[in-house]
Design a protein around this motif. Structure first.
Motif, PDB file in Angstrom:
ATOM      1  N   ILE A 281       3.473  -4.212   0.921  1.00  0.00           N
ATOM      2  CA  ILE A 281       1.886  -4.837   0.536  1.00  0.00           C
ATOM      3  C   ILE A 281       1.049  -4.724   1.729  1.00  0.00           C
ATOM      4  O   ILE A 281      -0.191  -4.000   1.527  1.00  0.00           O
ATOM      5  CB  ILE A 281       1.730  -5.939  -0.382  1.00  0.00           C
ATOM      6  CG1 ILE A 281       2.698  -6.110  -1.621  1.00  0.00           C
ATOM      7  CG2 ILE A 281       0.093  -6.211  -0.237  1.00  0.00           C
ATOM      8  CD1 ILE A 281       2.855  -7.241  -2.304  1.00  0.00           C
ATOM      9  N   ALA A 282       1.749  -5.234   2.879  1.00  0.00           N
ATOM     10  CA  ALA A 282       0.387  -5.340   3.674  1.00  0.00           C
ATOM     11  C   ALA A 282       0.088  -3.336   4.176  1.00  0.00           C
ATOM     12  O   ALA A 282      -0.289  -3.567   4.926  1.00  0.00           O
ATOM     13  CB  ALA A 282       1.104  -6.161   5.034  1.00  0.00           C
ATOM     14  N   GLN A 283       1.495  -2.771   3.724  1.00  0.00           N
ATOM     15  CA  GLN A 283       0.883  -1.150   4.492  1.00  0.00           C
ATOM     16  C   GLN A 283      -0.084  -0.691   3.872  1.00  0.00           C
ATOM     17  O   GLN A 283      -0.367   0.110   4.727  1.00  0.00           O
ATOM     18  CB  GLN A 283       2.195  -1.125   4.793  1.00  0.00           C
ATOM     19  CG  GLN A 283       3.702  -1.193   5.409  1.00  0.00           C
ATOM     20  CD  GLN A 283       4.076   0.135   5.828  1.00  0.00           C
ATOM     21  OE1 GLN A 283       5.802   0.113   4.699  1.00  0.00           O
ATOM     22  NE2 GLN A 283       5.260   1.294   6.801  1.00  0.00           N
ATOM     23  N   SER A 284       0.176  -1.166   2.644  1.00  0.00           N
ATOM     24  CA  SER A 284      -0.755   0.017   1.492  1.00  0.00           C
ATOM     25  C   SER A 284      -2.102  -0.590   2.283  1.00  0.00           C
ATOM     26  O   SER A 284      -3.247  -0.539   2.026  1.00  0.00           O
ATOM     27  CB  SER A 284      -0.460  -0.366   0.080  1.00  0.00           C
ATOM     28  OG  SER A 284      -0.403  -2.155  -0.381  1.00  0.00           O
ATOM     29  N   LEU A 285      -2.496  -1.998   2.784  1.00  0.00           N
ATOM     30  CA  LEU A 285      -3.452  -3.306   1.966  1.00  0.00           C
ATOM     31  C   LEU A 285      -4.356  -1.998   4.065  1.00  0.00           C
ATOM     32  O   LEU A 285      -5.435  -1.526   3.701  1.00  0.00           O
ATOM     33  CB  LEU A 285      -3.942  -4.027   2.652  1.00  0.00           C
ATOM     34  CG  LEU A 285      -3.543  -5.148   1.308  1.00  0.00           C
ATOM     35  CD1 LEU A 285      -3.824  -6.450   1.474  1.00  0.00           C
ATOM     36  CD2 LEU A 285      -4.769  -4.872   0.454  1.00  0.00           C
ATOM     37  N   ALA A 286      -3.360  -2.188   4.581  1.00  0.00           N
ATOM     38  CA  ALA A 286      -3.911  -1.286   5.982  1.00  0.00           C
ATOM     39  C   ALA A 286      -4.170  -0.231   6.451  1.00  0.00           C
ATOM     40  O   ALA A 286      -4.971   0.394   6.974  1.00  0.00           O
ATOM     41  CB  ALA A 286      -2.415  -1.857   7.394  1.00  0.00           C
ATOM     42  N   SER A 292      -3.062  -1.314  11.343  1.00  0.00           N
ATOM     43  CA  SER A 292      -1.237  -1.496  11.095  1.00  0.00           C
ATOM     44  C   SER A 292      -0.545  -2.224  11.496  1.00  0.00           C
ATOM     45  O   SER A 292      -1.556  -4.272  11.771  1.00  0.00           O
ATOM     46  CB  SER A 292      -1.012  -0.743  12.545  1.00  0.00           C
ATOM     47  OG  SER A 292      -1.326  -1.553  13.891  1.00  0.00           O
ATOM     48  N   VAL A 293       0.199  -2.833  10.964  1.00  0.00           N
ATOM     49  CA  VAL A 293       0.252  -4.337  10.850  1.00  0.00           C
ATOM     50  C   VAL A 293       2.252  -3.889  11.787  1.00  0.00           C
ATOM     51  O   VAL A 293       3.059  -2.588  11.510  1.00  0.00           O
ATOM     52  CB  VAL A 293       1.356  -4.703   9.341  1.00  0.00           C
ATOM     53  CG1 VAL A 293      -0.570  -4.654   8.414  1.00  0.00           C
ATOM     54  CG2 VAL A 293       1.392  -2.716   8.605  1.00  0.00           C
TER      55      VAL A 293
END
Length: 570
Positions: A281-286, A292-293
């Motif tokens: 989820i964090a990757q898709s938002l970033a 970047s995460v």
């Protein structure tokens, strides 16, 4: 010095972002209240546990997380996995579930902290899309099934679809008609709101973004209407009841050692799945925000958040895609939106817990059903079926495992199948015999292109790294190719796709080099990558090599043809 201890977003915070984060915090609060109550219900815990899990874990993630808009707190998957773990404890009283769930959160948090310290963020790669897709879809179906008893106003529990169905059939004589009618009305309203509220708001003149946000907040309206209906009509249904007012309790959860030892597989699964799901989820938002995460930092932040949940009366938490997307849509610029939302939740817990007393559990169950039904995504299955049916089989096996065996066993089955499929694929790598495309310096597979070949040179491209599981296959295939071409005097291995050669593969190459030399065939290598070349030099293999190392396939073929001509002239 003190500034270095602050999170990046706070050190570089701009005052102009405050109004945006303030608006987003109210959006998060509107979503967190029904979800916190509902997911606590899903986990088999008191409703206040969901509200507790929406405060301190959010603050802790804001301190350590690398995503600007990720919303961490109660979520469907960890709630289901917690419920499944608790349902398997036949010797434990339900009154002890809260303490055990808090200990599971604490242990899963500590596990992630340890893995983060070891820089094990790469564990996110161990769950393929087929496993994650099958697991999420299967979990969504299982969550829906687990809420059917609440929709019917009866009590029935189980960790698998079969167990839930059996318990439900046994409890049907106690069906609460009022609860069923209330949940049916709630489902209809939720469906109508999901389908028509946004278009209706747009027709009334609201902007796209504002209409979308109000449509996402519609479930809290339905929950509130359910409470009004219970009070006005004096319905005899189960309700949330009066929640204890005050701050989340700060205490070490006490649980039986033997019980927790039996829950260690669940702790491991919750830790792994929670991290992988949140990181995706964090990757898709970033990606949308061109940010970047850091996987190790996310692992640490989620570990700290879960440890905090365990110490403050909560249960395992993770990211919620729906809340995170709504947070971003509401204009959140940083984690301050989540911090402010946690502050609002704290104020409600301190002085306004009475507003939850008449909220019916049947309506909360309806909100869960509508929320998780969106998680049933068959697009990955359709793609896998068209592209590689072995991946589709992994998807279906994981989904079936969730329904028939439970979430913990299913994730283990999915990981095992994915690793087995990977080993099977890489144990039989593709080997392409190469020839030159006429008039060019390009070399392609002789089975796919019209090419020129030299009968005395066999050029083979190895399309996989070489390691213990495939070196015997590669050697056997090369020997078969040499038998088909008895005039071969030079074997050229093109290693453009080889990233690693392990010790077993190196020993296999050494033995093959010696065996070919005895038959009068020289072994050459071309397009060897730098790291692989460094290892081969250190091993001394290059000193043993009967042939040469070449920079490119074309350079190798030119050199070998020239050597053949020189031998012919001599």
């Amino acid at each position: 010095m003190m500034a270095r201890l602050l999170p990046d977003w706070l050190r570089h915070y701009r005052g102009a972002d405050l109004p945006h984060d303030l608006v987003a915090s109210l959006t998060l609060l509107v979503l967190l209240i029904p979800q916190g109550l509902a997911y606590a219900l899903l986990a088999g815990l008191p409703p206040q546990a969901g509200l507790y899990a929406s405060i301190v874990p959010v603050l802790v993630y804001a301190l350590f997380g690398s995503s600007a808009t990720l919303s961490v707190g109660p979520a469907a998957l960890p709630s289901l996995m917690t419920a499944t773990a608790l349902a398997g404890l036949s010797v434990v009283k339900p009154a002890d579930y809260a303490a055990i769930a808090a200990m599971v959160a604490l242990l899963s948090g500590v596990l992630r902290l340890v893995l983060a310290g070891l820089r094990f963020g790469f564990v996110a790669n161990f769950l393929s899309q087929s496993v994650v897709g099958g697991f999420v879809s299967g979990s969504a179906v299982l969550i829906v099934l687990s809420q059917v008893p609440q929709l019917f106003g009866v009590s029935a529990h189980g960790s698998t679809a079969w167990q839930i169905a059996e318990a439900l059939l046994a409890a049907l004589p106690k069906l609460n008609v009022e609860a069923l009618a209330l949940s049916a009305a709630a489902l209809l309203l939720l469906y109508a709101g999901k389908r028509w509220s946004k278009p209706l708001l747009r027709r009334l003149g609201l902007a796209e973004q504002r209409a979308d946000l109000l449509a996402k907040a519609f479930p809290i309206v339905v929950v509130a209407l359910g409470g009004v209906a219970v009070t006005a009509l004096q319905l005899q249904v189960k309700v949330v009841g009066v929640l204890p007012a005050g701050l989340p309790p700060l205490r070490w959860p006490v649980a039986d050692v033997e019980v927790m030892r039996g829950l260690l597989p669940a702790v491991l699964a919750i830790g792994l799945v929670g991290f992988v799901d949140s990181f995706f989820i964090a990757q898709s938002l970033a990606l949308k925000r061109r940010e970047s995460v850091n996987p190790d930092r996310e692992l640490f932040a989620l570990g700290a958040a879960n440890a905090a949940a365990g110490l403050t009366g909560g249960f395992p938490v993770s990211a919620s895609f729906g809340r995170s997307a709504a947070n971003e849509l509401a204009g959140a610029r940083s984690q301050l939106a989540g911090v402010i939302a946690a502050g609002w939740m704290l104020l409600i817990l301190v002085g306004m817990t009475g507003i939850f007393a008449s909220l019916p559990l049947a309506v909360l169950a309806a909100t869960i059903v509508m929320a998780v039904s969106q998680m049933i995504d068959l697009s990955i299955l359709r793609l896998a079926w068209r592209y590689d049916r072995r991946d589709a089989a992994v998807y279906l096996a994981t989904l079936a495992g969730v329904l028939l065996l439970g979430v913990v066993d299913a994730i283990l089955i999915g990981v095992a199948l994915s690793l087995a499929l990977f080993i099977w694929r890489t144990s039989q790598p593709h080997l392409a015999v190469l020839g030159r495309v006429p008039g060019t310096e390009h070399y392609r597979n002789i089975l796919r292109y019209e090419v020129e070949t030299n009968p005395q040179v066999l050029a083979v491209r190895v399309d996989e790294s070489l390691y213990f599981a495939n070196i015997r296959f590669v050697r056997t295939r090369l020997v078969a190719l040499l038998r088909e071409r008895p005039a071969t005097r030079d074997l050229l291995l093109v290693l453009s796709a080889v990233n690693v050669i392990d010790v077993s593969a190196l020993q296999g190459l050494r033995e093959m080099n010696r065996g070919l030399a005895e038959q009068g065939v020289r072994l050459h290598l071309a397009v060897v990558k730098g790291p692989v070349m460094d290892q081969l030099k250190r091993s001394g293999f290059l000193d043993e090599l009967s042939g040469e190392i070449h920079l490119s396939t074309h350079a190798a073929m030119q050199a070998l043809v020239a050597a053949q001509y020189a031998d012919y002239v001599i």
